[in-house]
Design a protein around this motif. Structure first.
Motif, PDB file in Angstrom:
ATOM      1  N   ARG A  15      13.583   5.123   6.005  1.00 31.44           N
ATOM      2  CA  ARG A  15      12.720   3.761   5.868  1.00 31.44           C
ATOM      3  C   ARG A  15      11.309   4.219   6.237  1.00 31.44           C
ATOM      4  NH1 ARG A  15      17.472   2.123   8.651  1.00 31.44           N
ATOM      5  NH2 ARG A  15      16.646   2.268  10.815  1.00 31.44           N
ATOM      6  N   GLU A  16      11.011   5.187   7.084  1.00 29.34           N
ATOM      7  CA  GLU A  16       9.745   5.319   7.383  1.00 29.34           C
ATOM      8  C   GLU A  16       9.059   6.059   6.077  1.00 29.34           C
ATOM      9  OE1 GLU A  16       7.079   8.435  10.361  1.00 29.34           O
ATOM     10  OE2 GLU A  16       9.453   8.112  10.462  1.00 29.34           O
ATOM     11  N   LEU A  17       9.753   6.937   5.563  1.00 30.78           N
ATOM     12  CA  LEU A  17       9.085   7.704   4.260  1.00 30.78           C
ATOM     13  C   LEU A  17       8.922   6.798   3.330  1.00 30.78           C
ATOM     14  CD1 LEU A  17      10.960  10.878   4.571  1.00 30.78           C
ATOM     15  CD2 LEU A  17       8.611  10.957   4.640  1.00 30.78           C
ATOM     16  N   ALA A  18       9.965   5.860   2.884  1.00 30.33           N
ATOM     17  CA  ALA A  18       9.818   4.872   1.671  1.00 30.33           C
ATOM     18  C   ALA A  18       8.750   3.789   2.026  1.00 30.33           C
ATOM     19  CB  ALA A  18      11.273   4.080   1.808  1.00 30.33           C
ATOM     20  N   ALA A  19       8.289   3.504   3.178  1.00 30.92           N
ATOM     21  CA  ALA A  19       7.257   2.692   3.674  1.00 30.92           C
ATOM     22  C   ALA A  19       5.724   3.447   3.463  1.00 30.92           C
ATOM     23  CB  ALA A  19       7.141   2.405   5.036  1.00 30.92           C
ATOM     24  N   GLN A  20       5.950   4.665   3.292  1.00 31.57           N
ATOM     25  CA  GLN A  20       4.546   5.328   2.930  1.00 31.57           C
ATOM     26  C   GLN A  20       4.685   5.692   1.396  1.00 31.57           C
ATOM     27  OE1 GLN A  20       4.196   8.731   5.703  1.00 31.57           O
ATOM     28  NE2 GLN A  20       5.068   7.301   7.532  1.00 31.57           N
ATOM     29  N   GLY A  21       5.659   5.158   0.715  1.00 32.59           N
ATOM     30  CA  GLY A  21       5.796   5.575  -0.796  1.00 32.59           C
ATOM     31  C   GLY A  21       6.498   6.683  -1.424  1.00 32.59           C
ATOM     32  N   ALA A  22       7.458   6.989  -0.553  1.00 38.44           N
ATOM     33  CA  ALA A  22       8.483   8.086  -1.137  1.00 38.44           C
ATOM     34  C   ALA A  22       9.478   7.059  -1.809  1.00 38.44           C
ATOM     35  CB  ALA A  22       9.088   8.553   0.074  1.00 38.44           C
ATOM     36  N   ARG A  23      10.002   7.910  -2.834  1.00 39.11           N
ATOM     37  CA  ARG A  23      11.108   7.238  -3.713  1.00 39.11           C
ATOM     38  C   ARG A  23      12.402   8.025  -3.590  1.00 39.11           C
ATOM     39  NH1 ARG A  23       9.674   7.858  -9.243  1.00 39.11           N
ATOM     40  NH2 ARG A  23       8.115   9.496  -8.865  1.00 39.11           N
ATOM     41  N   PHE A  24      13.610   7.161  -3.425  1.00 39.28           N
ATOM     42  CA  PHE A  24      14.743   7.838  -3.357  1.00 39.28           C
ATOM     43  C   PHE A  24      15.665   7.268  -4.497  1.00 39.28           C
ATOM     44  CE2 PHE A  24      12.895   7.618   0.908  1.00 39.28           C
ATOM     45  CZ  PHE A  24      13.017   9.047   1.210  1.00 39.28           C
ATOM     46  N   ARG A  25      16.385   8.554  -4.955  1.00 35.57           N
ATOM     47  CA  ARG A  25      17.502   8.169  -6.167  1.00 35.57           C
ATOM     48  C   ARG A  25      18.940   8.185  -5.219  1.00 35.57           C
ATOM     49  NH1 ARG A  25      15.948  13.117  -8.933  1.00 35.57           N
ATOM     50  NH2 ARG A  25      15.656  13.476  -6.766  1.00 35.57           N
ATOM     51  N   THR A  26      19.152   8.623  -4.087  1.00 33.79           N
ATOM     52  CA  THR A  26      20.430   8.942  -3.629  1.00 33.79           C
ATOM     53  C   THR A  26      20.455   8.315  -2.167  1.00 33.79           C
ATOM     54  OG1 THR A  26      19.956  10.889  -2.485  1.00 33.79           O
ATOM     55  CG2 THR A  26      20.507  11.222  -4.814  1.00 33.79           C
ATOM     56  N   ASP A  27      21.650   8.226  -1.592  1.00 32.28           N
ATOM     57  CA  ASP A  27      21.976   7.517  -0.457  1.00 32.28           C
ATOM     58  C   ASP A  27      22.149   8.586   0.718  1.00 32.28           C
ATOM     59  OD1 ASP A  27      21.770   5.211  -1.426  1.00 32.28           O
ATOM     60  OD2 ASP A  27      23.743   4.946  -2.072  1.00 32.28           O
ATOM     61  N   GLY A  28      21.766   9.780   0.388  1.00 30.74           N
ATOM     62  CA  GLY A  28      22.321  10.874   1.340  1.00 30.74           C
ATOM     63  C   GLY A  28      20.955  11.553   2.232  1.00 30.74           C
ATOM     64  N   ASP A  29      21.378  12.376   2.938  1.00 33.33           N
ATOM     65  CA  ASP A  29      20.406  12.896   3.823  1.00 33.33           C
ATOM     66  C   ASP A  29      19.403  14.213   3.121  1.00 33.33           C
ATOM     67  OD1 ASP A  29      22.638  14.638   3.864  1.00 33.33           O
ATOM     68  OD2 ASP A  29      22.538  14.735   6.097  1.00 33.33           O
ATOM     69  N   ALA A  80      10.614  14.414   3.454  1.00 29.97           N
ATOM     70  CA  ALA A  80      10.058  14.717   4.721  1.00 29.97           C
ATOM     71  C   ALA A  80       9.227  16.007   4.497  1.00 29.97           C
ATOM     72  CB  ALA A  80      10.737  15.062   5.621  1.00 29.97           C
ATOM     73  N   TRP A  81       9.577  17.012   3.817  1.00 27.66           N
ATOM     74  CA  TRP A  81       8.740  18.332   3.427  1.00 27.66           C
ATOM     75  C   TRP A  81       7.293  17.679   2.672  1.00 27.66           C
ATOM     76  CZ3 TRP A  81       7.375  23.314   4.148  1.00 27.66           C
ATOM     77  CH2 TRP A  81       6.628  23.859   3.291  1.00 27.66           C
ATOM     78  N   GLN A  82       7.418  17.178   1.717  1.00 22.44           N
ATOM     79  CA  GLN A  82       6.435  16.805   0.780  1.00 22.44           C
ATOM     80  C   GLN A  82       5.373  15.949   1.685  1.00 22.44           C
ATOM     81  OE1 GLN A  82       8.348  15.296  -2.759  1.00 22.44           O
ATOM     82  NE2 GLN A  82       7.474  17.080  -3.695  1.00 22.44           N
ATOM     83  N   ARG A  83       5.919  15.150   2.682  1.00 23.35           N
ATOM     84  CA  ARG A  83       4.962  14.615   3.420  1.00 23.35           C
ATOM     85  C   ARG A  83       4.391  15.137   4.642  1.00 23.35           C
ATOM     86  NH1 ARG A  83       1.696   9.904   2.978  1.00 23.35           N
ATOM     87  NH2 ARG A  83       1.276   9.095   5.049  1.00 23.35           N
ATOM     88  N   TRP A  84       5.117  15.946   5.323  1.00 23.77           N
ATOM     89  CA  TRP A  84       4.871  16.610   6.551  1.00 23.77           C
ATOM     90  C   TRP A  84       4.403  17.956   6.481  1.00 23.77           C
ATOM     91  CZ3 TRP A  84       8.780  12.669   7.859  1.00 23.77           C
ATOM     92  CH2 TRP A  84       8.285  11.254   7.906  1.00 23.77           C
ATOM     93  N   GLY A  85       5.108  18.791   5.652  1.00 24.52           N
ATOM     94  CA  GLY A  85       4.984  20.118   5.484  1.00 24.52           C
ATOM     95  C   GLY A  85       6.092  20.560   6.711  1.00 24.52           C
ATOM     96  N   VAL A  86       5.950  21.801   7.190  1.00 26.51           N
ATOM     97  CA  VAL A  86       6.901  22.338   8.400  1.00 26.51           C
ATOM     98  C   VAL A  86       7.020  21.636   9.445  1.00 26.51           C
ATOM     99  CG1 VAL A  86       6.673  24.883   7.496  1.00 26.51           C
ATOM    100  CG2 VAL A  86       4.851  23.752   9.403  1.00 26.51           C
ATOM    101  N   ASP A  87       5.793  20.630   9.544  1.00 28.52           N
ATOM    102  CA  ASP A  87       5.979  19.460  10.684  1.00 28.52           C
ATOM    103  C   ASP A  87       7.000  18.631  10.539  1.00 28.52           C
ATOM    104  OD1 ASP A  87       3.895  20.606  12.125  1.00 28.52           O
ATOM    105  OD2 ASP A  87       2.188  19.457  11.240  1.00 28.52           O
ATOM    106  N   CYS A  88       7.916  18.627   9.541  1.00 31.91           N
ATOM    107  CA  CYS A  88       8.951  17.827   9.067  1.00 31.91           C
ATOM    108  C   CYS A  88      10.105  18.214  10.248  1.00 31.91           C
ATOM    109  CB  CYS A  88       9.506  17.683   7.725  1.00 31.91           C
ATOM    110  SG  CYS A  88      10.271  19.218   7.133  1.00 31.91           S
ATOM    111  N   LEU A  89      10.328  19.422  10.551  1.00 32.84           N
ATOM    112  CA  LEU A  89      11.179  19.791  11.329  1.00 32.84           C
ATOM    113  C   LEU A  89      11.688  19.334  12.430  1.00 32.84           C
ATOM    114  CD1 LEU A  89      10.840  23.940  10.541  1.00 32.84           C
ATOM    115  CD2 LEU A  89      12.300  22.094   9.494  1.00 32.84           C
ATOM    116  N   PRO A  90      10.579  19.007  13.491  1.00 26.11           N
ATOM    117  CA  PRO A  90      10.846  18.303  14.665  1.00 26.11           C
ATOM    118  C   PRO A  90      11.188  16.959  14.424  1.00 26.11           C
ATOM    119  CG  PRO A  90       8.607  19.549  14.760  1.00 26.11           C
ATOM    120  CD  PRO A  90       9.113  19.483  13.348  1.00 26.11           C
TER     121      PRO A  90
END
Length: 629
Positions: free
Chosen positions: A86-100, A107-117
């Motif tokens: 939901r957070e990423l979609a609000a920032q413009g990310a597009r999703f084609r699946t319902d999984g994790d 998350a990687w494309q938005r935050w780089g290695v800072d996605c891990l925490p």
């Protein structure tokens, strides 16, 4: 839950043969029977075996990001993926699946290695960024999911969820590391800082590596750690409410799945807590699975059945006996490295039982490390109080002398078995705790090794990295340091390795709700009196669960998942104990003194001493080497 494998060239964009990646993945077929895939590009190849749990038909891997600029292979579960989506979609990310899986890519494309925490889950993954031409290898905070790596002579880095994936690559040398043998004889497993084969590494828990095509493989970077340096404030009642909230979070977050799930139920505090909170959150009866033993003194099934009746679960049980020893070769194949925690045998059987009914099982692992539930932690806490009263210059000669004179009394009542305590008190807290955790002491190992192996081992002692870990811990007290070491050393090396390999061997996903990092971090901040009170460990957790569980479950003496291997090796398996000294592979190595091994086997069979753990170690080492060499 899945298996991943791959190849990455650090010396240019050399082509990767898809068949080679496929062979590595085929070695992991048990981890993912529901799907497979391989993707290659200049300099990189990623492979995946899938066990479908969420979005059963919609998340095949390797998976590309929505713009095709990144590729992922992922083993594990992200429990907060819907919130992140939901957070990423609000920032413009597009999703084609319902999984994790797709959420990790975004998350990687938005935050780089800072996605891990931001990821709450258990995971090991490889993510290739086609624009930056980098490969991110990452492992979850506590090491629930494994990741092995090796750098080959041509500069290629190969990786996989299990060592067997690396063994499928013809470029991997099969040379035993003698220092890992020293580690194994000390702890009963090869810890995460080592590997049984030279050149193989395990990505440490809470670490990542970022590989590039034009640079030597870098060292791993720690992205998470747990600190015992701070303390929560509040009354026992308030802290108990907070703890119960965290326990509920951990359990409910791990109940999400598109397939049936159950809980492992031993009848102890931790598994009973998980079942109680599952029952509270579920509208349908919880499924539970238990294992008993053919030795009555070690059988806990009556407690498991009591908890199952209390919560009206759909309960399944079976018994493990000496005949199950026939699994020893299969166990050696599951673990690849030698692994001597004998509870792996019943753990495999309970996983096998669970897989007949479900695809996901929740376990109670983690609470002992987080809340001081091990007997050795309680003893260590008391010993540290004694150390605080007497200077080392007085303690060492006093307790060392008494310990040397005191007889070893393995079969006496516990209060009379004081030799280990006396010897521990003669040492520093770190040295004493290492001795408490070790299967064999430095003196015992020296008596077992041949002169040739002693030369190979040199100055290295397995206790050294453990003691350094304790001394450098972000902690206030000896109890803090002991728990930190258990979380960082024992938990990933023994407990989580055992559960991962035995569950994945039958294509079962095991989840550890009591290892939710928010719960672990809260536990590390609890005042000592909320963890240990008198002779009681896990004090606050037990108090918090009194509304749900009876006192005879919460406060009975801790047994643990103890396999009656001592009785078996003295009875129906005595011949196996005697064969240890002449084990075909062990004998060829020349590492051990055969006469010393025979003496150990005979004294155990005669009941003079309990050498069951050592004998089981040697059996498993022999069987593992037979498969590796």
């Amino acid at each position: 839950m899945c298996g991943i494998a791959g190849i990455f060239h650090t010396e240019g964009l050399k082509p990767v043969d898809p068949a080679r990646v496929t062979a590595m993945c085929d070695a992991l077929a048990h981890r993912g029977p529901d799907g497979e895939g391989v993707w290659t590009a200049p300099g990189v190849g990623l492979g995946h075996r899938r066990l479908a749990i969420i979005d059963l038909a919609g998340s095949p891997q390797p998976m590309a990001s929505s713009d095709g600029a990144a590729m992922l292979v992922f083993n594990g579960e992200i429990y907060n993926f819907r919130e992140l989506r939901r957070e990423l979609a609000a920032q413009g990310a597009r999703f084609r699946t319902d999984g994790d899986s797709e959420v990790i890519l975004a998350a990687w494309q938005r935050w780089g290695v800072d996605c891990l925490p931001r990821l709450n889950g258990m995971f090991a993954f490889a993510l290739y960024d086609l624009r930056a031409r980098t490969l991110l290898l990452a492992r979850d905070r506590l090491g629930v999911k494994p990741l092995f790596t090796a750098t080959l002579s041509d500069g290629a880095v190969i990786f996989g969820s299990e060592l067997k994936a690396l063994l499928a690559h013809p470029g991997l040398r099969r040379e035993i590391d003698p220092l890992a043998v020293e580690d194994y004889l000390t702890w009963g497993y090869v810890p995460d800082h080592a590997a049984i084969l030279k050149g193989v590494e395990k990505l440490p828990a809470g670490h990542y590596r970022l590989l590039r095509h034009d640079a030597a493989p870098p060292a791993s970077v720690q992205w998470w750690d747990v600190s015992f340096a701070e303390r929560e404030r509040g009354s026992e009642a308030d802290l108990g409410v907070h703890l119960l909230h965290r326990l509920r979070e951990g359990v409910t977050s791990r109940m999400e799945a598109d397939v049936p799930l159950c809980a492992f139920l031993s009848g102890g505090v931790d598994s009973s807590t998980v079942v109680a909170l599952m029952a509270e959150a579920s509208t349908a009866p919880v499924k539970t699975c238990s294992i008993g033993f053919d030795v009555a003194a070690l059988d806990e099934t009556s407690y498991a059945e009591k908890v199952a009746r209390r919560f009206h679960t759909e309960h399944h049980a079976r018994t493990v006996g000496a005949d199950d020893y026939a699994l020893v070769d299969r166990l050696a194949g599951m673990f690849d490295e030698p692994f001597a925690d004998a509870s792996a045998l019943p753990t495999f059987r309970v996983c096998e039982l669970a897989r007949q009914h479900v695809t996901v099982a929740l376990s109670g692992d983690g609470a002992d490390e987080a809340f001081a539930g091990y007997r050795r932690q309680v003893f260590h806490h008391r010993e540290e109080q004694v150390r605080g009263l007497l200077p080392a210059a007085l303690r060492q000669p006093l307790f060392g002398g008494l310990g040397a004179l005191y007889p070893r009394m393995d079969f006496a009542p516990r209060p009379l078995r004081a030799k280990a305590t006396l010897l521990s008190l003669a040492r520093s807290g770190e040295e004493g705790y290492a001795r408490a955790l070790a299967v064999t002491s430095e003196e015992q190992r020296a008596a077992l090794y041949s002169s040739d192996f002693l030369r190979l081992r040199g100055d290295y002692r397995a206790e050294q990295p453990f003691i350094a870990l304790m001394r450098n811990a972000p902690a206030r007290s000896g109890l803090d340091r002991a728990q930190y070491a258990d979380l960082k050393f024992y938990l990933p090396g023994d407990i989580l390795t055992k559960v991962d390999r035995t569950s994945m061997a039958v294509s079962l996903e095991a989840r550890e709700p009591l290892l939710d990092h928010r719960l672990i971090e809260f536990g590390a901040r609890l005042p000592e009196r909320m963890r240990v009170r008198g002779a009681t460990g896990k004090y606050l957790m037990k108090q918090a669960m009194r509304r749900s569980l009876p006192d005879d479950v919460l406060f009975r003496p801790k047994m643990g998942f103890v396999t009656p291997i001592a009785q078996w090796l003295r009875g129906p398996l005595a011949a196996e104990a005697r064969a240890v000294a002449d084990g075909a592979v062990l004998a060829r190595t020349g590492w051990f003194d055969a006469a010393a091994l025979r003496t150990i086997a005979e004294s155990h069979i005669a009941g003079v001493a309990d050498h069951s753990r050592l004998l089981w170690q040697l059996v498993m080492l022999d069987r593992s080497l037979a498969k590796l060499l």
